[in-house]
Design an enzyme around this catalytic site. Structure first.
Site, mmCIF file in Angstrom:
data_model
loop_
_atom_site.group_PDB
_atom_site.id
_atom_site.type_symbol
_atom_site.label_atom_id
_atom_site.label_comp_id
_atom_site.label_asym_id
_atom_site.label_seq_id
_atom_site.Cartn_x
_atom_site.Cartn_y
_atom_site.Cartn_z
ATOM 1 N N THR A 109 0.874 -1.178 0.000
ATOM 2 C CA THR A 109 0.000 0.000 0.000
ATOM 3 C C THR A 109 0.907 1.223 0.000
ATOM 4 O OG1 THR A 109 0.021 0.124 2.376
ATOM 5 C CG2 THR A 109 -1.720 -1.205 1.395
ATOM 6 N N GLU A 169 -5.631 -3.791 -1.046
ATOM 7 C CA GLU A 169 -6.013 -4.919 -0.198
ATOM 8 C C GLU A 169 -7.140 -5.753 -0.796
ATOM 9 O OE1 GLU A 169 -5.433 -1.846 0.717
ATOM 10 O OE2 GLU A 169 -4.564 -1.701 2.729
ATOM 11 N N LYS A 221 -14.768 17.980 9.019
ATOM 12 C CA LYS A 221 -15.719 18.015 10.124
ATOM 13 C C LYS A 221 -15.951 19.453 10.562
ATOM 14 C CE LYS A 221 -17.043 15.333 14.078
ATOM 15 N NZ LYS A 221 -16.666 14.483 15.182
ATOM 16 N N TRP A 267 -20.316 16.357 9.156
ATOM 17 C CA TRP A 267 -19.349 15.924 8.162
ATOM 18 C C TRP A 267 -19.652 16.528 6.792
ATOM 19 C CZ3 TRP A 267 -15.282 13.619 10.130
ATOM 20 C CH2 TRP A 267 -15.421 12.883 11.317
HETATM 21 P P1 ADP Z 1 -3.591 4.215 -1.769
HETATM 22 O O1 ADP Z 1 -4.507 5.302 -2.244
HETATM 23 O O2 ADP Z 1 -3.353 4.213 -0.307
HETATM 24 O O3 ADP Z 1 -2.431 4.020 -2.645
HETATM 25 P P2 ADP Z 1 -5.074 2.248 -3.077
HETATM 26 O O4 ADP Z 1 -4.422 2.576 -4.334
HETATM 27 O O5 ADP Z 1 -5.266 0.859 -2.683
HETATM 28 O O6 ADP Z 1 -4.351 2.860 -1.907
HETATM 29 O O7 ADP Z 1 -6.396 3.091 -3.025
HETATM 30 C C1 ADP Z 1 -7.544 2.672 -2.386
HETATM 31 C C2 ADP Z 1 -8.419 3.826 -2.050
HETATM 32 O O8 ADP Z 1 -8.649 4.657 -3.183
HETATM 33 C C3 ADP Z 1 -9.791 3.406 -1.630
HETATM 34 O O9 ADP Z 1 -9.793 3.002 -0.283
HETATM 35 C C4 ADP Z 1 -10.594 4.671 -1.874
HETATM 36 O O10 ADP Z 1 -10.443 5.594 -0.831
HETATM 37 C C5 ADP Z 1 -9.937 5.243 -3.089
HETATM 38 N N1 ADP Z 1 -10.716 4.896 -4.272
HETATM 39 C C6 ADP Z 1 -10.539 3.871 -5.110
HETATM 40 N N2 ADP Z 1 -11.448 3.882 -6.099
HETATM 41 C C7 ADP Z 1 -12.246 4.944 -5.879
HETATM 42 C C8 ADP Z 1 -13.384 5.501 -6.543
HETATM 43 N N3 ADP Z 1 -13.888 4.989 -7.645
HETATM 44 N N4 ADP Z 1 -13.947 6.598 -5.998
HETATM 45 C C9 ADP Z 1 -13.453 7.151 -4.888
HETATM 46 N N5 ADP Z 1 -12.377 6.693 -4.230
HETATM 47 C C10 ADP Z 1 -11.786 5.597 -4.704
#
Ligand code: ADP
Length: 541
Positions: free
Chosen positions: A185, A330, A440, A445
């Protein structure tokens, strides 16, 4: 009583075997790091994967050893993926945009024995090499190169290894629960954490993403994964392309709009995948080039919320259907994707568009629920507006992070995503925010995503982030950080006025700050943490 059908472990090697046997002459087009184009096909990808598998065995590597790649989306990287996972080793894809300390951390944490890299990342490799004592071999993804040999005297050259090794290799029949690949991640808080996929989870995820109600992939598709292979396995597309026998167009380092327009038009790409910032660049470049992106039938948007205005532009100006999808490292990553149901056919176009804006519904194989924020296991109504912690469960969802002894799950076995969302009765998911990005204000929110979508819907705004700024009275208030569209003269007041009929009065941002650029994460998302650090106090003075 057991049934009487064959058992075959679900293995990644079966994907490349299938592609080579039934789609051998289907092209794989690859833009190399030096900008040249290589045209190959699934037969040759498979043969080279076997050659590299022999080479890795020759270097003394065994099943379960970790082999890392730091590379763009290109044919050598694809071959290496199948060689590594196919032969039972673990393919650790490294995001080169991580900070050097994070890179060192993950190479050591994963105990990588080999690192394969593209020329772009030579300086990076030089920088981290002294700090990664476990790495025994560096393999340069290319032909002999004097600069590379000078910088890393012991380096091996991929093309030489391929030339020296035989394409005779029997993929081992291993346990389908064996680890196949590893992705960290991005670690916006603390050190990155490793998600270790299995062969089984990968194959089941590959079936699921290919379905008509997911990405709708087939052998008639010419697929352009702009999402990098180092970002959650390019959302699984290199596996799905082999499963369905699609043509692949691998964009190499050229992720800018102009390069993508050229690839789409030249190679008649039908489906492309990437994060919203990529599409923003593509739309600007297509307009400048006067391209109608004629071949492009659909694009898949995920990683961040797809701004409604972007979806409308793809549909109205390019006749391209945008599929909004949600997922995370994940979750392999697909957790949901947006396709309409039969019952939506009778809706007005406007109402159908509304349905399409959500992050979609889960494919068979995963389940979603939302829970209350306090104890995290009490399920909330699926009524389309109640929001809560988004949790997921299924065949390709993480159980625990690499090297951690404790489970990553709730007491009743769900993975909490850190996202805040609502679900409706059909399972359509609407993400309101990541819990850490919510604003917030006076105990209420406000969704940063909603404010961003509105700002980006203004024709004179190129990109916008909404962040929480500290406020003496309300604790936090929304502030918009925005990049103006080229030649725009828009004022702060004009943008604030634009919110007036779109959100409740108390949700209208307090301030707009125009900037020339917004920092992006390694995966192309707006780095709101940095923006909060930079602008979080603007309302205090
Ligand atoms: P990181 O952003 O930590 O690199 P990931 O690439 O795994 O991790 O991103 C996952 C996160 O990206 C999700 O938990 C969510 O917050 C955001 N995300 C993914 N797809 C979407 C979407 N279609 N719309 C909004 N947020 C999204």
């Amino acid at each position: 009583m057991l049934g009487n059908m064959m058992f075959q472990p679900l293995l990644i090697s079966s994907l490349i075997e299938h592609a080579a046997r039934y789609h051998g002459d289907t092209p794989v087009i690859s833009k190399n790091t030096d900008g040249t184009i290589t045209k190959t096909d699934w037969t040759h990808i498979s043969e080279n994967a076997k050659r590299l598998a022999n080479a890795l065995r020759g270097l003394g590597l065994n099943s379960a050893d970790r082999v890392a790649t730091i590379a763009w989306n290109n044919h050598r990287h694809l071959e290496a993926w199948y060689a590594i996972s196919g032969s039972g080793m673990v393919c650790h894809t490294i995001n080169p945009r991580l900070f050097p300390e994070q890179l060192i951390f993950i190479i050591n944490d994963a105990q990588d024995r080999v690192v394969l890299f593209d020329k772009t990342f030579l300086p990076l490799i030089k920088g981290v090499k002294a700090h990664t004592p476990n790495v025994e071999h560096f393999i340069y993804l290319g032909a002999f190169d004097q600069d590379v040999a000078d910088a890393i005297p012991e380096v091996k050259f991929y093309d030489a290894l391929i030339a020296e090794n035989s394409a005779d290799f029997d993929w081992p029949e291993i346990d389908e629960l064996s680890a196949s690949s590893l992705c960290y991640t991005s670690g916006t808080t603390g050190n990155p954490k490793g998600a270790l996929y299995t062969h089984r989870s990968t194959i089941l995820h590959t079936y699921a993403i290919s379905l008509p109600d997911s990405l709708n992939l087939s052998s008639r598709d010419i697929m352009l994964p702009v999402v990098p292979m180092f970002h959650v396995n390019a959302w699984g597309t290199p596996y799905a392309a082999a499963m369905v026998g699609a043509t692949m167009v691998l964009p190499g380092p050229g992720l800018d709009g102009a390069s993508l327009v050229q690839l789409i038009d030249e190679f008649k790409v039908t489906v492309a995948l990437g994060v919203p910032t990529i599409w923003q660049g593509l739309l600007t470049a297509a307009k400048q080039a006067g391209s109608k992106l004629d071949s492009l039938k659909r694009n898949i948007v995920g990683g961040s919320a797809c701004p409604p205005a972007m979806m409308a532009t793809f549909k109205n100006d390019y006749d391209c259907e945008t599929i909004h999808a949600w997922g995370m490292t994940e979750t392999s990553p697909l957790g949901s994707s947006n396709q309409l149901k039969a019952k939506h056919a009778t809706l007005s176009e406007q109402d159908r568009f509304k349905v399409r804006l959500s992050q979609g519904r889960p494919p068979f194989g995963v389940n979603l629920r939302i829970t209350d924020q306090e104890n995290g296991t009490h399920e909330l109504e699926r009524d389309g507006h109640t929001t809560g912690n988004l949790q997921i469960k299924g065949h390709w969802i993480i159980n625990q992070y690499l090297g951690k002894s404790s489970s990553a799950l709730t007491s009743d076995g769900w993975f909490d995503t850190g996202d805040i969302a609502s679900l409706d009765q059909d399972g359509y998911l609407t993400l309101s925010d990541r819990s850490k990005d919510l604003i917030k204000s006076g105990g209420e929110w406000i969704s940063s995503v909603e404010l961003e979508n509105i700002a980006m819907g203004h024709p004179q705004i190129a990109m916008a982030a909404a962040i929480a700024a500290h406020h003496p009275k309300w604790d936090e208030r929304p502030v918009i950080i925005a990049i103006k569209a080229p030649d725009s003269e828009i004022t702060e007041q004009a943008l604030l006025d634009y919110f007036a009929d779109k959100v409740a009065k108390w949700q209208i941002p307090d301030k707009v700050i125009f900037v020339d650029s917004i920092p992006l994460t390694g995966t192309g998302k707006m780095l709101k943490r940095d923006l909060r650090e930079q602008f979080g106090n603007v309302l205090l003075s």
